[in-house]
Design an enzyme around this catalytic site. Sequence first.
Site, mmCIF file in Angstrom:
data_model
loop_
_atom_site.group_PDB
_atom_site.id
_atom_site.type_symbol
_atom_site.label_atom_id
_atom_site.label_comp_id
_atom_site.label_asym_id
_atom_site.label_seq_id
_atom_site.Cartn_x
_atom_site.Cartn_y
_atom_site.Cartn_z
ATOM 1 N N GLU A 130 46.562 30.850 41.149
ATOM 2 C CA GLU A 130 45.140 30.509 41.110
ATOM 3 C C GLU A 130 44.899 29.429 42.158
ATOM 4 O OE1 GLU A 130 43.923 29.556 37.084
ATOM 5 O OE2 GLU A 130 43.637 31.692 36.639
ATOM 6 N N LYS A 179 50.675 29.485 31.556
ATOM 7 C CA LYS A 179 50.313 28.608 32.661
ATOM 8 C C LYS A 179 51.174 27.357 32.784
ATOM 9 C CE LYS A 179 45.663 30.156 33.172
ATOM 10 N NZ LYS A 179 45.270 30.266 34.575
ATOM 11 N N THR A 202 52.902 24.135 38.003
ATOM 12 C CA THR A 202 51.664 23.923 38.757
ATOM 13 C C THR A 202 52.064 23.213 40.048
ATOM 14 O OG1 THR A 202 50.442 23.620 36.686
ATOM 15 C CG2 THR A 202 49.357 22.886 38.702
ATOM 16 N N ASP A 214 42.772 21.311 33.309
ATOM 17 C CA ASP A 214 42.306 22.343 34.224
ATOM 18 C C ASP A 214 40.954 22.871 33.748
ATOM 19 O OD1 ASP A 214 42.466 23.929 36.465
ATOM 20 O OD2 ASP A 214 43.573 25.534 35.464
ATOM 21 N N GLU A 227 41.572 38.896 40.228
ATOM 22 C CA GLU A 227 40.246 39.274 40.736
ATOM 23 C C GLU A 227 40.343 40.026 42.064
ATOM 24 O OE1 GLU A 227 37.142 35.927 40.510
ATOM 25 O OE2 GLU A 227 39.056 34.936 40.178
ATOM 26 N N ASP A 251 47.624 26.925 40.314
ATOM 27 C CA ASP A 251 47.847 27.063 38.870
ATOM 28 C C ASP A 251 48.477 28.437 38.624
ATOM 29 O OD1 ASP A 251 47.709 27.022 36.109
ATOM 30 O OD2 ASP A 251 45.570 27.498 36.041
ATOM 31 N N HIS A 310 34.261 33.249 39.311
ATOM 32 C CA HIS A 310 35.545 33.472 38.633
ATOM 33 C C HIS A 310 35.320 33.749 37.150
ATOM 34 C CE1 HIS A 310 39.758 33.102 37.547
ATOM 35 N NE2 HIS A 310 39.461 32.133 36.693
ATOM 36 N N GLN A 321 49.353 35.678 29.250
ATOM 37 C CA GLN A 321 48.033 35.099 28.956
ATOM 38 C C GLN A 321 47.194 36.023 28.068
ATOM 39 O OE1 GLN A 321 45.784 34.266 32.539
ATOM 40 N NE2 GLN A 321 44.109 33.298 31.437
ATOM 41 N N GLU A 338 43.059 26.475 43.571
ATOM 42 C CA GLU A 338 42.202 25.452 42.966
ATOM 43 C C GLU A 338 42.211 24.182 43.826
ATOM 44 O OE1 GLU A 338 42.725 24.841 38.790
ATOM 45 O OE2 GLU A 338 43.259 26.950 38.422
ATOM 46 N N ARG A 361 49.719 36.765 33.851
ATOM 47 C CA ARG A 361 48.551 37.401 33.232
ATOM 48 C C ARG A 361 48.889 38.189 31.976
ATOM 49 N NH1 ARG A 361 44.888 34.154 35.199
ATOM 50 N NH2 ARG A 361 44.701 34.251 37.473
HETATM 51 MN MN MN Z 1 43.469 27.572 36.414
#
Ligand code: MN
Length: 436
Positions: free
Chosen positions: A210, A264, A268, A138, A382, A244, A145, A251, A212, A248
């Site tokens: 996420e 993560k 996925t 990834d 975000e 993904d 971002h 993380q 992607e 948080r």
């Molecule tokens: Mn990602």
Amino acid sequence: MNVASSMLLSPNDPALRSWVESANDASGDFPLQNLPLGVVEDGPAVRIGERVLCLRDALDADLFVKKLASNDEFLMALDVGWLNGIAELDPLAQSMMRENIAAMLVHGSPVRTKVERLLRDANDCEPTAPFVVGDYTDFYASLSHATNVGSMFRPTNPLLPNWKHVPIGYHGRASSIVASGAPIRRPKGQTVASDDGPPTFGPSKLMDYELEVGFFVGRANELGDTIPVADAWNRIFGFVLVNDWSARDIQKWEYQPLGPFLAKNFATTVSPWVVLRQALEPFRVPGPPRSAEDPQVLSYLADPLGTNVDITLEVLIASRDMRDKGTAPTLVSRGSFRDMFWTPAQMLAHHASNGCNMEVGDLLASGTVSGPTKESRGCLLERTWRGTEPITLGDGTERKFLADGDEVIMRGFCEREGHPRIGFGECRGVIMPASA
Ligand code: MN
């Protein structure tokens, strides 16, 4: 030669139409010009409008040209439950297959009656993950971002000095790649109430998605060899949407000094229909221009083709209550893949630049696709600015992060004047409560 009577037909001509009516719907994702490949219960298949054609069925009905029907590798590729074998075929056989399928489905095709009997309803086909993925990587290729997330975690130093020189990525986990629709169990892990700990162990409270774009490698390089950036686009088999999923709070505590790990790798999700790079050619664009202050790209990363793709990307959320009541999902963001600072060819060439061998079916994902506006931010971290600006769903409830029962739906499509819309379908997943 009359196109309708030929066994081979290049489908990129925007004027072509299919005898499958739903393929000609201007707001549909799967016109004749798309022909994405996926895997249904009887093996590799192609999507056309709201219908699906299993390639093994087409072979049994004698619909492939002799050159394919007598190709042992092609026959073997159709007998497995993934697309790896098709991606390993030589490029000539692959384009012949695409042109052969287009000729079966084009308006006026003489084999229409034979093909019509074989078509299945897309709603009756259970999507599976399209490839056996050996390795998954990834990236972190969106400038907006990287700048947004950097400014939350390191307000004085949002963009690290390496970012505009080197495509940043991490090795993800292939075993937990799942098909669209697979339920996603909220992970448990170590989280902290204050920056220095101590941690407690329990369900993540800050579940995020996420948005992607991912691509599957279609041609390998030997260990010790590299992939020239000019050759990289042609080694991409096709593209999918990728979610993904990210915890948080886990993380935040674990990511230094080695990067993402358990925050993560619990899941996925990928969309089921792989849009081949050939179908995306009309939508290929150069990466955004570098500003005067930006460093010049090192020559091994100078992408001569310009391999960003103008894909509009959307995220929608529906709570369990909304789904129960039939309320339409709420549009949370809309952005474009064309804004990415690093292009797919740059990611692939960089990955192999140290001699790392890329294998057919490896998945490379772009990192969260965020644009410069609030509406184009591709994750809740975000979009709600770390929970300080909650969003409101269609049922009136607020979200800082995902709640149990929430369904995240990602959509992607390419639109251009004078060309049928090329879409990716959907990438879906519902958050389930953490295990007891
Ligand atoms: Mn990602």
